[in-house]
Design a protein around this motif. Structure first.
Motif, PDB file in Angstrom:
ATOM      1  N   TYR A  77       0.819  -1.210   0.000  1.00  0.00           N
ATOM      2  CA  TYR A  77       0.000   0.000   0.000  1.00  0.00           C
ATOM      3  C   TYR A  77       0.860   1.270   0.000  1.00  0.00           C
ATOM      4  N   ILE A  78       1.981   1.228   0.723  1.00  0.00           N
ATOM      5  CA  ILE A  78       2.864   2.401   0.756  1.00  0.00           C
ATOM      6  C   ILE A  78       3.435   2.668  -0.629  1.00  0.00           C
ATOM      7  N   ARG A  79       3.829   1.597  -1.306  1.00  0.00           N
ATOM      8  CA  ARG A  79       4.355   1.790  -2.662  1.00  0.00           C
ATOM      9  C   ARG A  79       3.282   2.346  -3.608  1.00  0.00           C
ATOM     10  N   ARG A  80       2.057   1.908  -3.417  1.00  0.00           N
ATOM     11  CA  ARG A  80       0.970   2.439  -4.248  1.00  0.00           C
ATOM     12  C   ARG A  80       0.783   3.938  -4.001  1.00  0.00           C
ATOM     13  N   LEU A  81       0.882   4.366  -2.721  1.00  0.00           N
ATOM     14  CA  LEU A  81       0.759   5.791  -2.423  1.00  0.00           C
ATOM     15  C   LEU A  81       1.841   6.604  -3.133  1.00  0.00           C
ATOM     16  N   LEU A  91       2.179  16.315  -1.041  1.00  0.00           N
ATOM     17  CA  LEU A  91       1.791  14.907  -0.936  1.00  0.00           C
ATOM     18  C   LEU A  91       3.018  14.009  -0.957  1.00  0.00           C
ATOM     19  N   SER A  92       3.966  14.295  -1.804  1.00  0.00           N
ATOM     20  CA  SER A  92       5.188  13.478  -1.866  1.00  0.00           C
ATOM     21  C   SER A  92       5.906  13.494  -0.533  1.00  0.00           C
ATOM     22  N   SER A  93       5.974  14.670   0.107  1.00  0.00           N
ATOM     23  CA  SER A  93       6.642  14.762   1.409  1.00  0.00           C
ATOM     24  C   SER A  93       5.884  13.952   2.467  1.00  0.00           C
ATOM     25  N   ALA A  94       4.536  14.036   2.463  1.00  0.00           N
ATOM     26  CA  ALA A  94       3.743  13.281   3.444  1.00  0.00           C
ATOM     27  C   ALA A  94       3.892  11.778   3.225  1.00  0.00           C
ATOM     28  N   PHE A  95       3.860  11.343   1.958  1.00  0.00           N
ATOM     29  CA  PHE A  95       4.016   9.899   1.666  1.00  0.00           C
ATOM     30  C   PHE A  95       5.409   9.430   2.023  1.00  0.00           C
ATOM     31  N   ALA A  96       6.415  10.289   1.837  1.00  0.00           N
ATOM     32  CA  ALA A  96       7.774   9.902   2.201  1.00  0.00           C
ATOM     33  C   ALA A  96       7.892   9.717   3.708  1.00  0.00           C
ATOM     34  N   SER A  97       7.256  10.598   4.467  1.00  0.00           N
ATOM     35  CA  SER A  97       7.287  10.451   5.933  1.00  0.00           C
ATOM     36  C   SER A  97       6.583   9.161   6.349  1.00  0.00           C
ATOM     37  N   LEU A  98       5.468   8.853   5.713  1.00  0.00           N
ATOM     38  CA  LEU A  98       4.744   7.624   6.025  1.00  0.00           C
ATOM     39  C   LEU A  98       5.569   6.403   5.670  1.00  0.00           C
ATOM     40  N   ALA A 210       7.465  -0.597  18.342  1.00  0.00           N
ATOM     41  CA  ALA A 210       6.676  -0.680  17.113  1.00  0.00           C
ATOM     42  C   ALA A 210       5.306  -0.040  17.296  1.00  0.00           C
ATOM     43  N   PHE A 211       4.714  -0.281  18.477  1.00  0.00           N
ATOM     44  CA  PHE A 211       3.410   0.337  18.748  1.00  0.00           C
ATOM     45  C   PHE A 211       3.520   1.872  18.888  1.00  0.00           C
ATOM     46  N   ALA A 212       4.689   2.342  19.377  1.00  0.00           N
ATOM     47  CA  ALA A 212       4.850   3.780  19.637  1.00  0.00           C
ATOM     48  C   ALA A 212       5.056   4.614  18.368  1.00  0.00           C
ATOM     49  N   LEU A 213       5.397   3.986  17.249  1.00  0.00           N
ATOM     50  CA  LEU A 213       5.593   4.745  16.020  1.00  0.00           C
ATOM     51  C   LEU A 213       4.292   5.466  15.640  1.00  0.00           C
ATOM     52  N   PRO A 214       4.351   6.796  15.297  1.00  0.00           N
ATOM     53  CA  PRO A 214       3.129   7.586  15.028  1.00  0.00           C
ATOM     54  C   PRO A 214       2.579   7.347  13.617  1.00  0.00           C
ATOM     55  N   ILE A 215       2.369   6.081  13.308  1.00  0.00           N
ATOM     56  CA  ILE A 215       1.874   5.792  11.957  1.00  0.00           C
ATOM     57  C   ILE A 215       0.438   6.272  11.806  1.00  0.00           C
ATOM     58  N   SER A 216      -0.371   6.041  12.822  1.00  0.00           N
ATOM     59  CA  SER A 216      -1.771   6.463  12.719  1.00  0.00           C
ATOM     60  C   SER A 216      -1.875   7.991  12.649  1.00  0.00           C
ATOM     61  N   GLN A 217      -1.031   8.697  13.426  1.00  0.00           N
ATOM     62  CA  GLN A 217      -1.053  10.161  13.362  1.00  0.00           C
ATOM     63  C   GLN A 217      -0.606  10.659  11.978  1.00  0.00           C
ATOM     64  N   GLN A 218       0.442   9.999  11.451  1.00  0.00           N
ATOM     65  CA  GLN A 218       0.899  10.385  10.122  1.00  0.00           C
ATOM     66  C   GLN A 218      -0.160  10.105   9.066  1.00  0.00           C
ATOM     67  N   LEU A 219      -0.867   8.993   9.262  1.00  0.00           N
ATOM     68  CA  LEU A 219      -1.955   8.685   8.337  1.00  0.00           C
ATOM     69  C   LEU A 219      -3.048   9.752   8.413  1.00  0.00           C
ATOM     70  N   ALA A 221      -2.650  12.909   9.363  1.00  0.00           N
ATOM     71  CA  ALA A 221      -2.143  14.145   8.769  1.00  0.00           C
ATOM     72  C   ALA A 221      -2.138  14.055   7.255  1.00  0.00           C
ATOM     73  N   THR A 222      -1.738  12.872   6.768  1.00  0.00           N
ATOM     74  CA  THR A 222      -1.729  12.682   5.314  1.00  0.00           C
ATOM     75  C   THR A 222      -3.134  12.749   4.758  1.00  0.00           C
ATOM     76  N   ARG A 223      -4.080  12.153   5.493  1.00  0.00           N
ATOM     77  CA  ARG A 223      -5.470  12.210   5.040  1.00  0.00           C
ATOM     78  C   ARG A 223      -5.958  13.664   4.986  1.00  0.00           C
TER      79      ARG A 223
END
Length: 823
Positions: A77-81, A91-98, A210-219, A221-223
């Motif tokens: 999914y990340i590669r698709r983004l 958008l490129s910067s947000a996807f790169a952070s994700l 692994a749980f502490a990584l802010p993936i959901s927050q980044q998602l 922000a990206t959204r």
């Protein structure tokens, strides 16, 4: 050419509408929807990965495959983004952070999975050994093994430092208890226990990281960024659709306007035809009009033009609105003569003129400023005028005012009205030419009168003086010898006084008519004033009070003392006669320094030092009719006067380089000011050129034409002494050729003898044709053969008598300089 331009405009309009339609579809909407869907998938997979990690820590052996599958889905999914980001930098910067967070989590999961597998193996071995009690030698070791197993199980659920320390304590106890019975199973149990003690907290920390990584927050922000872009894309598409609609409306309006424009043009053509017919009629009437008819014709033309245009007022102004102005207004509209003067000033200052046309359809739409204030103060709602600037820089204006609250479109018609304005200007020019001809006629008559006076004076002066002298002499002898008394004595005194008056009249005629070429010298006017005062006190009636105020400083002038004294005496005698020989005459002498040139009532003065002689009386003043001809010979405002006293005063003052200023008020007396150039030094001798400093030139080039070479050289020296740069021509053809090659070279031209008066006028005609703006002075010995209208048509501005003298020539040149400066 016109069809090609229309085809280009139509093609461009079609392409623009197509482009707007494509951009109004919003093709980016589907791409943003795919991005949002992918973000949802990533969020869902993130939750599965968390569940897989929790399951593995709880001991689920089959969770490793599920975890690897979920991690692979997240990477996909990340590669698709990244493929969907396109060229948008945000958008490129947000996807790169994700992607960066995803890679960090993959690394942590890989390490966690490795640790967890070892934990599972060690836990199975530990549980197997701890369940086999045959490896222990006594009950004590068995109880420690059991307690160790419970502690390790507790560590798997609570990998805290306290639980790890408890496991370490149990391992130490089991190790001491098993020293007496060293067996292989116990040794393996201890090794597995130590391994679990190290791995379980480490695996727990990896899972926690692994749980502490802010993936959901980044998602999230990206959204948000994607939603903003999606909203912007929709707004942009909506804007294009609105623009498309607006252009469609504009095109529809353009079609309607085109239809109305066709109708308006038809009406404009009809109105233009009427206007052209009117302008032709005006021009036909003005061209043959006589000078005295021009004013009425112009007023009628303004009324007709203003009526057909729809204006409430119409006016024509020429350079100076106080001299040449014509105004028409509707019967229900005030004339307001002051307004055109302001209109003339505005037309000079305004910057809205286009091709000489100023058009202000609505005054209230003008920006704040003095122009708007003047137009509003005049009550105007619309204003238009034609501005014309002639070769001399004079501004002429043909203006139209609209006072009613309607918007009148004049712009197309005003361009056509320039033709009518040129006809009006030409008619006014003819009127001015007639006035100039009259002025030259008057000057010519004056010159002829002066010639007559001179001839008369030179012809009879000596004989008449001899007769009058004999009468006075014999009368004095009779008075001294006969010793008469009573009535005979009075009669004899009357005869003597009549003779003296006759002698005085002859002397005034001689003084006015003769050439004053005597040598001049420096003199102090204070001494002359003392002598003149003594003469006046002896000759004036006792009822006249003579008040004299002197300056303490030397008042040095260059001139003839007798003439300056005659000026003072003539002015004081005139003042006494103006008061009917009862009142006071005040004489004041002052020294004044002038910083700037001034125009007096009769002459001009330049900057410098002057001796001012002021004679003031308390008489009845001078009326306007006499004031206009005050210094002309034989013009007097009282009975018994000969009109030569003030004429002589003016000639003497002018020849001394001075000027006169007269101020009078009916019933309040008159004030004469005589301004004579003065010097600060009483020791230095003043030459005649010094006294004429105010009339001197500033290096202006002067063309001098004379057929006599010796006279030509003398006249050149005279002009050079006055501060001019003379160029003499004894050949008329050479002079005309030089003027033709350099028409702007000369400031003035002096045409002399050549060899007759008529020939000189012909030369002036030729010069005027080559250089219409070149002022011409005509130098004549006699003016009998010349007519005024001929002089005006030849462009002649001044007339001087030959032989040329410094004062007369300087005065003529100064008059031309002043007239050019004023224009």
């Amino acid at each position: 050419m016109r069809h090609a331009a229309a085809l280009i405009v139509a093609s461009a309009t079609f392409l623009m509408l197509t482009w707007l339609l494509i951009h109004g579809i919003n093709s980016d909407a589907e791409e943003f929807d795919r991005v949002l869907s992918t973000l949802d998938d990533i969020l869902r997979v993130d939750g599965l990965i968390r569940s897989d990690i929790v399951a593995l820590r709880a001991g689920s052996v089959g969770g490793y495959g599920q975890l690897a599958e979920d991690v692979g889905d997240s990477d996909g999914y990340i590669r698709r983004l990244q493929n969907l980001s396109g060229s948008d930098a945000t958008l490129s910067s947000a996807f790169a952070s994700l992607n960066k967070l995803n890679l960090q989590r993959d690394s942590l999961i890989f390490e966690f999975e490795s640790k967890q597998r070892r934990i599972d193996e060690a836990m199975r071995a530990f549980l197997a050994i701890s369940a086999d009690r045959t490896g222990a030698h006594d009950e004590k070791s068995a109880s420690e093994v059991e307690a160790l197993g419970l502690t390790v199980l507790h560590l798997t659920f609570d990998p805290s430092p306290t639980a790890a320390h408890e496991v370490q304590v149990r391992l130490d106890k089991l190790e001491r208890a098993g020293n007496s019975a060293e067996t292989e199973p116990l040794h393996s149990l201890l090794l597995d226990g130590h391994l679990l003690q190290d791995l379980v907290p480490t695996a727990a920390e990896l899972a926690k990281a692994a749980f502490a990584l802010p993936i959901s927050q980044q998602l999230a922000a990206t959204r948000t960024i994607v939603l903003q872009h999606q909203t912007g894309s929709r707004e942009k598409a909506r804007g294009f659709r609105v623009l498309l609609y607006g252009i469609s409306v504009v095109l529809l309006g353009a079609l309607l306007r085109f239809a109305f424009e066709l109708r308006s043009r038809a009406l404009a053509l009809k109105r233009r035809g009427r206007l052209e017919h009117l302008i032709t009629s005006v021009s036909v009437r003005l061209i043959p009009a006589r000078p005295h008819e021009i004013g009425a014709e112009i007023n009628q033309a303004l009324a007709e033009l203003g009526g057909i245009i729809g204006a409430d007022r119409a006016y024509a102004l020429f350079g100076d609105a106080t001299r040449y102005s014509y105004l028409w207004s509707r019967t229900d509209v005030p004339a307001q003569w002051d307004w055109p003067k302001h209109a003339l000033k505005i037309s000079r200052d305004i910057r809205l003129a286009r091709d000489g046309v100023i058009h202000i359809p609505r005054v209230d739409m003008l920006p704040e400023g003095s122009i708007r204030d003047d137009l509003v103060a005049a009550g105007l709602n619309s204003w238009a005028c034609i501005v014309r600037c002639d070769a001399n820089g004079n501004v002429d204006v043909l203006g139209f005012d609209a006072l009613r609250p309607v918007r009148v479109s004049w712009l197309n018609d005003l361009g056509l009205l320039r033709v009518a304005f040129e006809a009006i200007v030409s008619a006014v020019g003819r009127e001015q030419l007639e006035k100039e001809r009259d002025r030259l006629e008057e000057q010519l008559q004056q010159a002829r009168r002066m010639e007559t006076i001179g001839a008369f004076a030179s012809g009879i002066a000596h004989n008449f003086n001899n007769i009058v002298g004999a009468i006075i002499g014999y009368t004095e002898l009779v008075e001294s010898e006969a010793q008469l008394v009573g009535r005979p004595a009075r009669n004899l005194r009357a005869i003597r006084r009549a003779g003296e008056r006759a002698s005085d009249l002859v002397n005034q005629i001689l003084t006015y008519g003769k050439r004053r070429t005597a040598a001049r010298r420096s003199m102090d006017v204070r001494a002359l004033l003392v002598e003149a005062t003594a003469l006046l006190r002896a000759s004036l009636p006792s009822s006249i009070e003579l008040l004299v105020e002197q300056t303490p400083d030397p008042a040095i002038v260059s001139g003839e003392p007798a003439q300056i004294q005659q000026v003072i005496v003539n002015l004081c005698r005139n003042a006494a006669q103006a008061m009917n020989e009862r009142g006071s005459v005040e004489v004041r002498l002052e020294i004044l320094n002038i910083d700037r040139g001034q125009q007096l009532s009769h002459g001009a003065i330049a900057p410098g030092q002057y001796a001012r002689i002021t004679v003031t009386d308390s008489g009845c003043g001078i009326d306007a009719e006499v004031m206009n001809h005050l210094f002309e010979p034989f013009v007097t405002g009282r009975s018994g006067g000969n009109g030569l006293g003030l004429a002589t005063v003016r000639e003497i003052v002018r020849e001394h380089g001075g000027a006169i200023d007269v101020r009078t008020q009916t019933g309040s007396g008159t004030r004469f000011e005589i301004w004579l150039p003065s010097s600060v030094s009483s020791a230095s001798a003043l030459r005649i050129q010094d006294s004429l400093e105010m009339l001197a030139g500033s290096g202006e080039a002067v063309m001098l034409i004379h057929d006599d070479l010796s006279q030509l050289l003398r006249d050149e020296e005279l002009l050079a002494a006055l501060g001019y740069e003379p160029t003499g021509f004894s050949n008329v053809a050479d002079a005309l050729q030089t003027c033709r090659e350099e028409p702007e070279r000369f400031a003035v031209s002096i045409v002399s003898h050549c060899p007759t008066g008529s020939h000189a006028v012909e030369v002036a005609y030729a010069l005027h044709d080559i250089a219409p703006r070149l002022p011409i002075i005509l130098a004549f010995s006699s003016t009998e053969e010349v007519e005024a209208h001929t002089l005006a048509a030849a462009g002649i501005c001044e007339i001087v008598h030959r032989p040329l003298t410094t004062p007369n020539l300087a005065a003529a040149l100064t008059n031309i300089r002043y007239r050019v400066t004023k224009e």
